[in-house]
Design an enzyme around this catalytic site. Structure first.
Site, PDB file in Angstrom:
ATOM      1  N   ASN A   9       0.536  -1.003   0.164  1.00 27.87           N
ATOM      2  CA  ASN A   9      -0.033   0.029   0.108  1.00 27.87           C
ATOM      3  C   ASN A   9       0.708   1.382  -0.211  1.00 27.87           C
ATOM      4  O   ASN A   9       1.142   1.465   1.084  1.00 27.87           O
ATOM      5  CB  ASN A   9      -1.168   0.019   1.011  1.00 27.87           C
ATOM      6  N   LYS A  11       0.071   4.312  -0.343  1.00 27.25           N
ATOM      7  CA  LYS A  11      -0.127   5.094   0.450  1.00 27.25           C
ATOM      8  C   LYS A  11      -0.537   6.325  -0.751  1.00 27.25           C
ATOM      9  O   LYS A  11      -0.440   6.390  -1.418  1.00 27.25           O
ATOM     10  CB  LYS A  11       0.065   5.968   1.539  1.00 27.25           C
ATOM     11  N   HIS A 100      -9.614   1.111   5.114  1.00 32.59           N
ATOM     12  CA  HIS A 100      -8.445   1.320   5.847  1.00 32.59           C
ATOM     13  C   HIS A 100      -8.337   2.361   7.260  1.00 32.59           C
ATOM     14  O   HIS A 100      -8.979   2.959   6.676  1.00 32.59           O
ATOM     15  CB  HIS A 100      -7.262   2.130   5.099  1.00 32.59           C
ATOM     16  N   GLU A 102      -6.623   4.583   7.738  1.00 29.40           N
ATOM     17  CA  GLU A 102      -6.511   6.371   7.424  1.00 29.40           C
ATOM     18  C   GLU A 102      -7.718   7.190   6.656  1.00 29.40           C
ATOM     19  O   GLU A 102      -8.220   7.883   6.905  1.00 29.40           O
ATOM     20  CB  GLU A 102      -5.380   6.338   6.699  1.00 29.40           C
ATOM     21  N   GLU A 172      -5.097  -4.364  11.136  1.00 29.16           N
ATOM     22  CA  GLU A 172      -4.074  -3.283  11.391  1.00 29.16           C
ATOM     23  C   GLU A 172      -3.775  -2.897  12.587  1.00 29.16           C
ATOM     24  O   GLU A 172      -5.629  -1.539  12.376  1.00 29.16           O
ATOM     25  CB  GLU A 172      -3.692  -2.639  10.043  1.00 29.16           C
ATOM     26  N   GLY A 178       2.828   2.848  10.403  1.00 28.26           N
ATOM     27  CA  GLY A 178       3.910   3.868  10.386  1.00 28.26           C
ATOM     28  C   GLY A 178       4.165   4.367  12.230  1.00 28.26           C
ATOM     29  O   GLY A 178       5.126   5.517  11.838  1.00 28.26           O
ATOM     30  N   SER A 218       3.897  -1.904  10.233  1.00 29.56           N
ATOM     31  CA  SER A 218       5.436  -2.045  10.592  1.00 29.56           C
ATOM     32  C   SER A 218       5.573  -3.620  10.330  1.00 29.56           C
ATOM     33  O   SER A 218       6.465  -4.196  10.829  1.00 29.56           O
ATOM     34  CB  SER A 218       5.876  -1.426  12.505  1.00 29.56           C
TER      35      SER A 218
HETATM   36  O1  LIG Z   1      -1.244   0.676   6.422  1.00 32.28           O
HETATM   37  C1  LIG Z   1      -0.049   0.295   6.701  1.00 32.28           C
HETATM   38  C2  LIG Z   1      -0.988  -0.768   5.198  1.00 32.28           C
HETATM   39  O2  LIG Z   1      -2.057  -0.906   4.565  1.00 32.28           O
HETATM   40  C3  LIG Z   1       0.995  -0.518   6.932  1.00 32.28           C
HETATM   41  O3  LIG Z   1       1.402   0.437   6.876  1.00 32.28           O
HETATM   42  P1  LIG Z   1       3.186   0.818   7.357  1.00 32.28           P
HETATM   43  O4  LIG Z   1       3.544  -0.352   7.228  1.00 32.28           O
HETATM   44  O5  LIG Z   1       3.736   1.679   7.069  1.00 32.28           O
HETATM   45  O6  LIG Z   1       2.957   0.605   8.976  1.00 32.28           O
END
Ligand SMILES: O=C(CO)COP(=O)(O)O
Length: 255
Positions: A9, A11, A100, A102, A172, A178, A218
């Site tokens: 992903n 982003k 997600h 976010e 997640e 992150g 992560s």
């Molecule tokens: O949100 C994520 C994947 O959709 C995970 O992000 P990270 O791997 O940067 O922690």
């Protein structure tokens, strides 16, 4: 059917040029280094404007697939700025990330909206990667299972058996996204097993055993092997580490 999947992903990262360069590095490394019968499906989820071009760059093998990070709940029409499931399908997408954290947090996507998005994605013949996960506050209050159970119940389990067959789930934990703070493999396994149990209750044992459940938060080249070795962890939804070709390839090699 349950598959091992590593999805990247991206982003809101990379430019068009950087994105094309990244995907070319990834496909070269994966083709050179990932061999053998243990097929891992790789899903690349770049930003909307790069989907068509990146889709064309993916080798015509059964390993690589294109995914989007979001999609409109509307079919077509006067919805300025929106991207429909049919548009995604027409540029070669097979997967769409939905729910997600976010999107839930910054764009106020709730269970009702996500239910509509799921229907739109499925109607276009695409596979949703449906995300669930708790905040640190919820985990510390010992409410993780109740919270995730409710996300599944209200957001996902309204689907019919046939619709649900198309779904991939991603666990997640928000506190791990992150932050560099990965869930331990035991923490991930515990929640993945719980999710599978909930699927068995809502549908049946076959649906539960056929569903791929990915871990995200992560995940990286160092911890992927341990996470993927858990019986109910069928792969990863990778953020930061999917932007580095070497790290992403190592994660794919971790099965
Ligand atoms: O949100 C994520 C994947 O959709 C995970 O992000 P990270 O791997 O940067 O922690």
């Amino acid at each position: 059917m349950r598959k091992n999947i590593v999805a990247g992903n991206w982003k809101m990262n990379t430019t068009y040029q950087d994105g094309l360069a990244l995907v070319s590095e990834i496909t070269n490394m994966v083709q050179d280094e990932v061999t053998g019968p243990n097929e891992v499906q790789v899903v690349i989820c770049p930003p909307f404007p790069f989907l068509a071009a990146i889709g064309k760059q993916l080798p015509a093998s059964s390993r690589f697939h294109l995914g989007a990070q979001n999609c409109s709940q509307k079919e077509s029409g006067a919805y300025t700025g929106e991207v429909s499931a049919k548009m995604l399908e027409s540029v070669g997408c097979e997967y769409v990330i939905l729910g997600h954290s976010e999107r839930r947090q910054y764009f106020r996507e709730d269970d009702e909206l996500l239910s509509q998005k799921l229907k739109a994605v499925l109607a276009a013949g695409l596979k949703p990667i449906f995300c669930v996960g708790e905040s640190l506050e919820t985990r510390e209050a010992d409410d993780t299972f109740t919270f995730i159970g409710k996300q599944l119940q209200d957001g996902l389990f309204h689907l019919s058996n046939e619709e649900f067959e198309q779904v991939v789930i991603a666990y997640e934990p928000i506190w791990a996204i992150g932050t560099g703070k990965t869930a331990t493999s035991a923490q991930a396994q515990e929640v993945h097993a719980f999710i599978r149990e909930q699927i068995a209750r809502a549908y049946d044992a076959e649906a539960a055993s056929n569903t791929s459940i990915l871990y995200g938060g992560s995940a990286n080249a160092q911890n992927a092997r341990e996470l993927f070795s858990q019986p109910d962890v069928d792969g990863g939804l990778i953020g930061g580490a999917s932007l580095k070709s070497r790290d992403f390839t190592e994660i794919i090699k971790s099965f």
